[in-house]
Structure formats: C-alpha cells, structure tokens
Design an enzyme around this catalytic site. Structure first.
Site, PDB file in Angstrom:
ATOM      1  N   HIS A 196     -11.880  15.986  -8.827  1.00  9.86           N
ATOM      2  CA  HIS A 196     -13.127  15.504  -9.317  1.00  9.86           C
ATOM      3  C   HIS A 196     -13.049  14.879 -10.568  1.00  9.86           C
ATOM      4  O   HIS A 196     -13.528  13.820 -10.886  1.00  9.86           O
ATOM      5  CB  HIS A 196     -14.136  16.629  -9.277  1.00  9.86           C
ATOM      6  CG  HIS A 196     -15.615  16.215 -10.056  1.00  9.86           C
ATOM      7  ND1 HIS A 196     -15.942  16.364 -11.331  1.00  9.86           N
ATOM      8  CD2 HIS A 196     -16.655  15.525  -9.262  1.00  9.86           C
ATOM      9  CE1 HIS A 196     -17.021  15.739 -11.503  1.00  9.86           C
ATOM     10  NE2 HIS A 196     -17.774  15.383 -10.154  1.00  9.86           N
ATOM     11  N   GLU A 208     -15.978  10.564  -1.366  1.00 15.87           N
ATOM     12  CA  GLU A 208     -16.478   9.948  -2.631  1.00 15.87           C
ATOM     13  C   GLU A 208     -15.575   9.055  -3.461  1.00 15.87           C
ATOM     14  O   GLU A 208     -14.341   9.723  -3.836  1.00 15.87           O
ATOM     15  CB  GLU A 208     -17.258  11.060  -3.590  1.00 15.87           C
ATOM     16  CG  GLU A 208     -17.792  10.019  -4.938  1.00 15.87           C
ATOM     17  CD  GLU A 208     -18.402  10.896  -5.981  1.00 15.87           C
ATOM     18  OE1 GLU A 208     -18.632  12.042  -5.587  1.00 15.87           O
ATOM     19  OE2 GLU A 208     -18.568  10.440  -7.030  1.00 15.87           O
ATOM     20  N   LYS A 257     -14.155   8.140  -6.522  1.00 15.49           N
ATOM     21  CA  LYS A 257     -14.405   8.647  -7.895  1.00 15.49           C
ATOM     22  C   LYS A 257     -14.007   7.757  -8.861  1.00 15.49           C
ATOM     23  O   LYS A 257     -12.813   7.497  -8.898  1.00 15.49           O
ATOM     24  CB  LYS A 257     -14.090  10.035  -8.012  1.00 15.49           C
ATOM     25  CG  LYS A 257     -14.383  10.780  -9.318  1.00 15.49           C
ATOM     26  CD  LYS A 257     -16.148  10.725  -9.507  1.00 15.49           C
ATOM     27  CE  LYS A 257     -16.538  11.925  -9.365  1.00 15.49           C
ATOM     28  NZ  LYS A 257     -18.132  12.069  -9.239  1.00 15.49           N
ATOM     29  N   GLU A 286     -17.575  17.219   1.652  1.00 18.91           N
ATOM     30  CA  GLU A 286     -17.429  16.110   0.765  1.00 18.91           C
ATOM     31  C   GLU A 286     -16.243  16.166  -0.134  1.00 18.91           C
ATOM     32  O   GLU A 286     -15.629  17.292  -0.574  1.00 18.91           O
ATOM     33  CB  GLU A 286     -18.671  16.367  -0.435  1.00 18.91           C
ATOM     34  CG  GLU A 286     -18.910  15.076  -1.241  1.00 18.91           C
ATOM     35  CD  GLU A 286     -18.730  15.270  -2.596  1.00 18.91           C
ATOM     36  OE1 GLU A 286     -19.082  14.347  -3.435  1.00 18.91           O
ATOM     37  OE2 GLU A 286     -18.112  16.192  -2.944  1.00 18.91           O
ATOM     38  N   HIS A 326     -20.082  20.733  -0.782  1.00 20.61           N
ATOM     39  CA  HIS A 326     -19.829  19.906  -1.960  1.00 20.61           C
ATOM     40  C   HIS A 326     -18.232  20.334  -2.373  1.00 20.61           C
ATOM     41  O   HIS A 326     -17.894  21.338  -3.004  1.00 20.61           O
ATOM     42  CB  HIS A 326     -20.916  20.063  -2.999  1.00 20.61           C
ATOM     43  CG  HIS A 326     -20.599  19.290  -4.095  1.00 20.61           C
ATOM     44  ND1 HIS A 326     -20.372  19.738  -5.275  1.00 20.61           N
ATOM     45  CD2 HIS A 326     -20.642  18.064  -4.405  1.00 20.61           C
ATOM     46  CE1 HIS A 326     -20.426  18.961  -6.189  1.00 20.61           C
ATOM     47  NE2 HIS A 326     -20.384  17.960  -5.767  1.00 20.61           N
ATOM     48  N   ARG A 327     -17.291  19.282  -2.507  1.00 22.14           N
ATOM     49  CA  ARG A 327     -15.712  19.480  -2.735  1.00 22.14           C
ATOM     50  C   ARG A 327     -15.479  20.652  -1.892  1.00 22.14           C
ATOM     51  O   ARG A 327     -14.316  21.503  -2.485  1.00 22.14           O
ATOM     52  CB  ARG A 327     -15.774  19.849  -4.261  1.00 22.14           C
ATOM     53  CG  ARG A 327     -16.533  18.972  -5.320  1.00 22.14           C
ATOM     54  CD  ARG A 327     -16.623  19.163  -6.535  1.00 22.14           C
ATOM     55  NE  ARG A 327     -17.652  18.568  -7.423  1.00 22.14           N
ATOM     56  CZ  ARG A 327     -17.681  18.912  -8.855  1.00 22.14           C
ATOM     57  NH1 ARG A 327     -16.979  19.896  -9.508  1.00 22.14           N
ATOM     58  NH2 ARG A 327     -18.514  17.889  -9.555  1.00 22.14           N
ATOM     59  N   ASP A 332     -22.553  23.504  -2.936  1.00 21.97           N
ATOM     60  CA  ASP A 332     -21.506  24.395  -3.177  1.00 21.97           C
ATOM     61  C   ASP A 332     -21.615  25.565  -2.130  1.00 21.97           C
ATOM     62  O   ASP A 332     -20.405  26.397  -1.904  1.00 21.97           O
ATOM     63  CB  ASP A 332     -21.366  24.844  -4.296  1.00 21.97           C
ATOM     64  CG  ASP A 332     -21.214  23.841  -5.557  1.00 21.97           C
ATOM     65  OD1 ASP A 332     -20.934  22.637  -5.156  1.00 21.97           O
ATOM     66  OD2 ASP A 332     -21.622  24.131  -6.739  1.00 21.97           O
ATOM     67  N   ASP A 366     -13.770  14.086  -3.573  1.00 24.65           N
ATOM     68  CA  ASP A 366     -13.579  12.955  -4.650  1.00 24.65           C
ATOM     69  C   ASP A 366     -12.170  12.354  -4.642  1.00 24.65           C
ATOM     70  O   ASP A 366     -11.048  13.155  -4.697  1.00 24.65           O
ATOM     71  CB  ASP A 366     -13.855  13.817  -5.934  1.00 24.65           C
ATOM     72  CG  ASP A 366     -15.413  14.366  -6.054  1.00 24.65           C
ATOM     73  OD1 ASP A 366     -16.249  13.673  -6.085  1.00 24.65           O
ATOM     74  OD2 ASP A 366     -15.256  15.537  -5.890  1.00 24.65           O
TER      75      ASP A 366
HETATM   76  O1  G3P Z   1     -21.710  14.074  -3.364  1.00 20.14           O
HETATM   77  C1  G3P Z   1     -22.656  14.137  -4.270  1.00 20.14           C
HETATM   78  C2  G3P Z   1     -22.027  14.583  -5.589  1.00 20.14           C
HETATM   79  O2  G3P Z   1     -20.509  14.873  -5.539  1.00 20.14           O
HETATM   80  C3  G3P Z   1     -21.907  13.853  -6.817  1.00 20.14           C
HETATM   81  O3  G3P Z   1     -21.611  14.394  -7.962  1.00 20.14           O
HETATM   82  O4  G3P Z   1     -20.050  14.909  -9.883  1.00 20.14           O
HETATM   83  O5  G3P Z   1     -20.049  16.262  -7.914  1.00 20.14           O
HETATM   84  O6  G3P Z   1     -19.123  14.074  -7.935  1.00 20.14           O
HETATM   85  P1  G3P Z   1     -20.388  14.997  -8.429  1.00 20.14           P
HETATM   86 CA    CA Z   2     -18.522  14.313  -5.606  1.00 18.21          CA
END
Ligand code: G3P
Ligand code: CA
Length: 290
Positions: A82, A150, A152, A67, A40-41, A279, A69
């Site tokens: 993000h 994503e 965003k 992943e 994640h990120r 994460d 943003d």
């Molecule tokens: O990929 C899911 C997650 O990233 C969604 O929430 O706020 O971390 O972008 P957020």
């Molecule tokens: Ca995200």
C-alpha cells in the site's frame, strides 16, 4: 431511468427511512447479492495487509472479492504493497538501515523478497513476504475469488498500467470469463483509469474518489465505477452515479471504502451501493445480510 436509479432516488428521498428497507432483489448481479463485500488489502483486520495470508483469510471468511495495491520495484517488477515506503509494513529499517526513506521504487525485488511483511502485524505471521502481483493473482485464482486491483501512486511508475495488464494477461486474467465477472482495475488517478480503459477496453474500471456530480458524465466515458470514501457518501450521490451509464453501457456502480463496522455497513447499504470495501468482511457481510 434505470430501475436501480429509481431505487437509489427513492432512497435519497426517504433519507434515513431508507435504512429500514430490505436490500432490493434488483441489486442481484448474476448469482451474487449486492452489496458485494470486498476484502480491503485482503482481510486486513485479521492478517497483514496485502499479503497472501490476507488473501487466505479473506477466503476463509467467505469474501468473494479481494482488493490490493500494486506498485513497482527499482528493477521493474510489480509488487503488492500500500504505502510508497516499505517502512510501516516490513522490517526494512532493520534489514537495510541506511536506506531511508525506504521507498518501494528504490529497492529491487530480490531485496524486497528478504523482508518480513508479517511480524509487524503479529508473531503468527512472521516470515510473510511482500507478494509479487503474479503471486497475489495466483492466490486469488486458487481461491476462485475476484480481484479489485488498485494501481497505487501511478505518477511514480510510468507505464504501470500496461505492465499490470500484461501480468494479468500472462496469468490468464484477461480472458472473457475473468474480464466479465472477476476483475476490476481502479485508481485514484483518473489518467491511470483512462489509460487502462484505452489499453484494454474490455476491462472493467473504477475511479477512486468523489467527483462533483456535474463532472460524472466525463468520468462515465472511461470508467464503470465511482468509488468514494464512505465518509463523503450520501444516498443522493449514489443516485446521481447510478443515473448514468458507464464505459460499458451499464449503470455506473459505487463501491465505497473503508467500512469496518456494522452500523456504517448498514448505512451505505441503505444508500444502495453496489460494493463495500472493508478490512472486516465478516462483520460487513453479517450486517448487510441482516
Ligand atoms: O479500495 C479502496 C481503498 O483501498 C482506497 O484507499 O488508501 O486503502 O488504498 P487505500
Ligand atoms: Ca487500495
């Protein structure tokens, strides 16, 4: 009913007993066992989120999927960050003290390139930069990883879907190999996901959220995944998603977020999710491997 739907329905019926079941071989997709662990990120527990260092860390930990943003600068460039503001994850307050609230959309790429996006996380990452989407995609490619992109805050950036697809195409990510196996585009905005699907029907898409089960058929017309927070997830909901075919005629998938401990990872794996966004990809991988 699909085999996967049967398995998920069984998990729903069994409730917590399902947690004791081994992961099903039916979860296998190609040569990759499920659930797919997605950093994640980047591996954002260990390196500053959405930086190239976080991609490198994810690769070092063996995470196949990353992943990120994507947002847009004042001069129309796509960058990976993000928040809609640069404040939390860069030194923008020091470099541009008079520019509150430091929105991404109010800064040019040249200005953002001056910012330190690593020191807030730790001195070892001082000098890390906010990457452009091109740079991020190239780093993911360098490691032969897969990208969960994503879009965003799309309401702030009209046309960002077309632009993101153009960048992906320019970087070689819209050929058959990438589109089939290595790319998913997701958003909290159903309109944005639908737009991506309409612009490039071959691209796999995901909707971030937990729509009511009764609404899932409408989502299935333009998306391949329903990606809820793990806090709102149940075995029954996963089964309801899996019971439908998505935009590419295959069962709708579930990637859930943001799961950072072993117990939660085992819980959602027991629900039969297809992917876990985390994460801490090492923690989740070890938990679901058990
Ligand atoms: O990929 C899911 C997650 O990233 C969604 O929430 O706020 O971390 O972008 P957020
Ligand atoms: Ca995200």
């Amino acid at each position: 009913m699909h085999a996967r739907a049967v398995i998920s329905s069984a998990a729903a019926l069994l409730g917590t007993a399902a947690l004791l079941l081994p992961l099903s071989p039916a979860r296998a997709a190609g040569d990759t066992a499920r659930p797919l662990v997605t950093a994640h990120r980047g591996a954002s527990a260990y390196a500053p989120e959405n930086t190239l260092a976080a991609v490198d860390e994810a690769a070092a930990l063996g995470a196949d999927w990353v992943e990120n943003d994507v947002q847009r600068t004042k001069d129309g460039e796509l960058v990976v960050l993000h928040d809609d503001s640069l404040r939390r994850t860069t030194d923008v307050e020091e470099v541009f003290p008079g520019r509150a609230p430091w929105k991404v959309k109010d800064f040019t790429l040249a200005e953002i390139a001056r910012l330190d996006a690593g020191s807030w996380f730790g001195p070892a990452y001082a000098g890390a930069r906010v990457p452009t989407l091109e740079q991020f995609v190239d780093r993911v490619e360098h490691h032969r990883q897969k990208l969960l992109l994503e879009i965003k805050n799309p309401q702030l950036y009209p046309g960002i879907e077309r632009q993101a697809l153009k960048v992906l195409g320019n970087q070689g990510w819209l050929d058959r190999r990438h589109v089939k196996h290595r790319l998913i585009v997701q958003s909290f905005s159903a309109d944005s996901v639908r737009t991506v699907h309409e612009l490039k029907p071959a691209v796999k898409t995901g909707f971030l959220g937990t729509p009511p089960a009764a609404d899932l058929p409408a989502y299935a017309a333009f998306t391949d995944q329903i990606n809820p927070s793990h806090a709102s997830l149940s075995a029954g909901y996963v089964a309801a998603v899996h019971a439908l075919d998505g935009a590419h005629g295959k069962p709708l998938e579930v990637f859930t977020w943001t799961v950072n401990d072993a117990a939660a990872a085992r819980r959602v794996a027991g629900f039969g999710v297809d992917g876990i966004i985390t994460d801490t990809p090492d923690v989740v991988r070890d938990a679901v491997r058990d």
